[in-house]
Design a protein around this motif. Structure first.
Motif, mmCIF file in Angstrom:
data_model
loop_
_atom_site.group_PDB
_atom_site.id
_atom_site.type_symbol
_atom_site.label_atom_id
_atom_site.label_comp_id
_atom_site.label_asym_id
_atom_site.label_seq_id
_atom_site.Cartn_x
_atom_site.Cartn_y
_atom_site.Cartn_z
ATOM 1 N N ILE A 123 0.844 -1.209 0.000
ATOM 2 C CA ILE A 123 0.000 0.000 0.000
ATOM 3 C C ILE A 123 0.876 1.255 0.000
ATOM 4 O O ILE A 123 0.661 2.192 -0.776
ATOM 5 C CB ILE A 123 -0.922 -0.001 1.250
ATOM 6 N N LYS A 124 1.906 1.240 0.826
ATOM 7 C CA LYS A 124 2.765 2.428 0.921
ATOM 8 C C LYS A 124 3.595 2.608 -0.353
ATOM 9 O O LYS A 124 3.797 3.714 -0.825
ATOM 10 C CB LYS A 124 3.685 2.311 2.129
ATOM 11 N N ARG A 125 4.043 1.490 -0.884
ATOM 12 C CA ARG A 125 4.855 1.560 -2.099
ATOM 13 C C ARG A 125 4.034 2.153 -3.253
ATOM 14 O O ARG A 125 4.504 2.969 -4.019
ATOM 15 C CB ARG A 125 5.344 0.145 -2.427
ATOM 16 N N ARG A 126 2.758 1.717 -3.328
ATOM 17 C CA ARG A 126 1.877 2.218 -4.393
ATOM 18 C C ARG A 126 1.644 3.723 -4.220
ATOM 19 O O ARG A 126 1.716 4.498 -5.162
ATOM 20 C CB ARG A 126 0.542 1.466 -4.353
ATOM 21 N N ALA A 127 1.412 4.125 -2.968
ATOM 22 C CA ALA A 127 1.164 5.551 -2.706
ATOM 23 C C ALA A 127 2.413 6.371 -3.045
ATOM 24 O O ALA A 127 2.328 7.463 -3.607
ATOM 25 C CB ALA A 127 0.784 5.751 -1.243
#
Ligand code: HEM
Length: 492
Positions: free
Chosen positions: A122-126
């Motif tokens: 999730i953080k990588r995508r954001a």
């Protein structure tokens, strides 16, 4: 009665399972990769070199490994030249293991250190959403403004004794990223935010070196109070915890708490916060989204300053040591940019020699010589050896980028190795390993590389357009040892 069709289906379902079990059994019988003999209880703890371990690791890989490939230290596998594991099986090798020090220092929110899984994805995508190749173009004006501010400050500083204070380089990158992420316009370079992330990253730099703290081998040491002599890890963590926490939260909180009153310039945090307030949703989701926003902006703030500072220090070291390279770059700038204006981002595509200098800076002395350690998700087999699940994988990036088979005379700073007929040569392996491994969006490569490439190209072109970087005997040409590596030199 069992029909032939049922039997066929049954066998078809069972075969992959039987194959998997027999493969796993064979794997368990395979030997572990070779390496220095471990001691009872202490394993290889005394073997880990304190100074520039990447040099010793390469020597060991040559001694123990199959042709200069790898060496095994207890549960740590160090690669010297193979990329096929990290590139070909990158999903399997995408995991990371928390270090005890990460927890003691309060880094457990950090995308760059956390294990593979939903939170990481999730953080990588954001992060990717704001720093992909297209998105970073919107930050060009900020990068250009701060680079020019740097030139002015450097010119004033150098008009005295020709010395450039190293801080003004890192302050430039700090001011740039603070503007991009939080919309802050730094006027005073003694502002706390300028140095916060450096102090926080200093804790990673000092704690992530293999062998630095015994608590990584004997986790129970963490429970000893900090006054006990062997519990240096606790003392170290107590010293740095404030900086880790403040670099994560302070700027984000200031922006969120006073959002309506701050004449907030457009920024990544502002976009995140606006999205949060526009979306009516349950408080639990809201809290999670805010955490992602806080963590993504915090990691960008921490990751952008020292990395770009270190690469710039190596660029300056190269220019001091190779005046002929500097002269050729200046000739290219004179031809393409001409007199009367400073280089811009739009010029970079027409400056292949400048681009080749950046590639060579990244290759010559990689700023993260051992990358960021990964670990293996499942048992694997490689060239007849067993790599147990959970093994820590350290890629000796320095050794790979100094491989004489790939790069002739690798210790020489030679941008020409990346050029053919005046353009970048696609047949030479790009030193992308300096940013990690894997393909494009894959999990094991730096997601800030587009921002860094743009900033560094403009910095290199601008410095060479305005200054001559001169060798100076008084300046140490030593490079540091640590998780990061950089040069001390700074004199123009
Ligand atoms: C010369 C500049 C830089 C170099 C050489 C560099 C290098 C690296 C390397 C080697 C990794 C580890 C990749 C891996 O094996 O997983 C990494 C990760 C990372 N970098 Fe960079 N980096 C640079 C600049 C930046 C900048 C400017 C940013 C932020 C804007 C950034 C953000 C990150 C983040 C967030 C990660 C963690 C990614 C993850 O684990 O998913 N980096 N970088």
């Amino acid at each position: 009665m069992l029909t032939l069709a049922t039997l066929t289906v049954f066998l078809a379902l069972c075969l992959p399972y039987v194959y998997y079990i027999s493969k796993a059994r064979t794997r368990k019988r395979l030997p572990l990769p070779p390496g220095p003999r471990p001691w009872p209880i202490f394993g290889n703890i005394f073997d880990v070199p304190a100074d520039k371990p990447w040099v010793t690791y390469r020597a060991w890989s040559e001694k123990y490994g199959k042709p200069r490939h790898y060496v095994f230290l207890g549960d740590v596998l160090i690669y010297a030249s193979i990329l096929d594991l990290m590139e070909g099986r990158s999903k399997l090798y995408a995991d990371r293991r928390w270090m005890v020090m990460d927890e003691l220092l309060g880094w457990k929110w950090n995308l760059g250190l956390m294990p593979y899984g939903t939170e990481w994805r999730i953080k990588r995508r954001a992060f990717h959403q704001h720093f992909n190749q297209q998105a970073v173009k919107q930050y060009h004006s900020i990068q250009t403004r701060e680079t020019r501010r740097f030139l002015k400050r450097a010119a004033t500083m150098c008009s005295g004794d020709n010395t450039l204070d190293r801080d003004i380089v890192s302050q430039t990158y700090a001011a740039t990223i603070l503007n991009i992420i939080y919309g802050m316009r730094i006027q005073d370079f003694s502002d706390e935010f300028i140095s916060l992330s450096r102090r926080a990253v200093e804790s990673v730099n000092n704690s992530r070196m293999p062998g630095r703290f015994w608590v990584e081998y004997f986790p129970w040491l963490r429970y000893l109070p900090s006054w006990v002599p062997v519990s240096s890890a606790r003392k170290f963590a107590d010293e740095y915890k404030y900086f880790v926490d403040a670099s994560h939260n302070k700027a984000f909180d200031a922006l969120r708490d006073d959002f309506d009153n701050i004449a907030a310039a457009p920024s990544i945090a502002q976009k995140f916060i606006r999205n949060l307030s526009n979306r009516p949703q349950d408080p639990q989701h809201c809290k999670q989204d805010e955490q992602v926003a806080r963590d993504v902006t915090g990691v960008a703030y921490g990751a952008a300053v020292d990395t770009q500072f270190a690469a710039t220090s190596y660029f300056l070291l190269a220019m001091m040591s190779y005046p002929d390279v500097q002269q050729r770059a200046q000739e290219e700038l004179d031809t393409v940019v001409g007199a009367g204006r400073l280089p811009t981002m739009e010029d970079i595509d027409s400056l292949p020699f400048i681009q080749a200098i950046l590639l060579e800076v990244l290759r010559w002395l990689p700023i993260l010589p051992l990358g960021i350690a990964h670990s293996v998700l499942e048992d694997d087999e490689y060239k007849g050896y067993r790599i147990p699940a959970g093994t820590v994988i350290v890629a000796n990036t320095w050794a790979m980028l100094q491989d004489p088979v790939e790069y002739r005379n690798p210790e020489v700073f030679n941008p020409d190795r990346f050029l053919r007929d005046g353009a970048l040569n696609p047949d030479v392996r790009s030193p992308v390993a300096a940013f990690g491994y894997g393909r494009r969006q894959d999990c094991s490569i730096c997601p800030g590389r587009h921002l860094a490439n743009d900033a560094l190209s403009l910095m290199i072109a601008s410095i060479l357009y305005v200054f001559n970087v001169e060798p100076n005997e008084d300046v140490s040409q030593e490079t540091t040892t640590g998780f990061f590596s950089y040069a001390f030199v700074l004199r123009m």
